[in-house]
Design a protein around this motif. Structure first.
Motif, mmCIF file in Angstrom:
data_model
loop_
_atom_site.group_PDB
_atom_site.id
_atom_site.type_symbol
_atom_site.label_atom_id
_atom_site.label_comp_id
_atom_site.label_asym_id
_atom_site.label_seq_id
_atom_site.Cartn_x
_atom_site.Cartn_y
_atom_site.Cartn_z
ATOM 1 N N CYS A 1 5.441 88.069 35.065
ATOM 2 C CA CYS A 1 4.087 87.832 36.064
ATOM 3 C C CYS A 1 2.861 87.449 36.074
ATOM 4 N N GLU A 2 3.267 89.324 35.753
ATOM 5 C CA GLU A 2 1.307 89.475 35.274
ATOM 6 C C GLU A 2 0.767 88.503 34.574
ATOM 7 N N ALA A 3 1.581 88.654 33.834
ATOM 8 C CA ALA A 3 0.920 87.612 32.386
ATOM 9 C C ALA A 3 1.078 86.563 32.839
ATOM 10 N N GLU A 4 1.793 85.600 33.601
ATOM 11 C CA GLU A 4 1.459 83.893 33.908
ATOM 12 C C GLU A 4 0.450 84.026 35.547
ATOM 13 N N CYS A 5 -0.104 84.912 36.083
ATOM 14 C CA CYS A 5 -0.623 84.680 37.439
ATOM 15 C C CYS A 5 -2.248 84.564 36.824
ATOM 16 N N PRO A 6 -2.806 82.697 37.450
ATOM 17 C CA PRO A 6 -3.998 82.760 37.046
ATOM 18 C C PRO A 6 -4.930 82.983 37.819
ATOM 19 N N VAL A 7 -4.276 83.846 38.703
ATOM 20 C CA VAL A 7 -5.735 84.618 39.943
ATOM 21 C C VAL A 7 -6.016 85.656 40.061
ATOM 22 N N GLY A 8 -5.459 86.981 39.180
ATOM 23 C CA GLY A 8 -4.676 88.077 38.860
ATOM 24 C C GLY A 8 -4.341 88.582 40.125
ATOM 25 N N ALA A 9 -3.370 88.257 40.601
ATOM 26 C CA ALA A 9 -2.806 88.736 42.080
ATOM 27 C C ALA A 9 -2.061 89.139 41.881
ATOM 28 N N ILE A 10 -0.940 89.498 40.714
ATOM 29 C CA ILE A 10 0.048 90.019 40.555
ATOM 30 C C ILE A 10 -0.351 91.618 39.398
#
Length: 55
Positions: A15-24
């Motif tokens: 999930c961290e790798a897929e988040c486009p805004v770096g929220a994870i």
């Protein structure tokens, strides 16, 4: 409303790798989503292999 990662998370990091805004980011028990940064796009939920992200 921001997505939330529940206790089913196995901390794989997908999930961290897929988040486009770096929220994870990695938390103490599992990954966590910063509600102030999350844009509710659902990219993380779509990639989670355990279905541990709720929106």
């Amino acid at each position: 409303m921001a997505h939330v990662i529940n206790d089913g998370c196995v901390s794989c990091g997908a999930c961290e790798a897929e988040c486009p805004v770096g929220a994870i980011s990695e938390g103490a028990a599992h990954y966590e989503i910063d509600a102030d940064v999350c844009i509710d796009c659902g990219a993380c939920a779509a990639t989670c292999p355990t279905g541990s992200i709720e929106g």
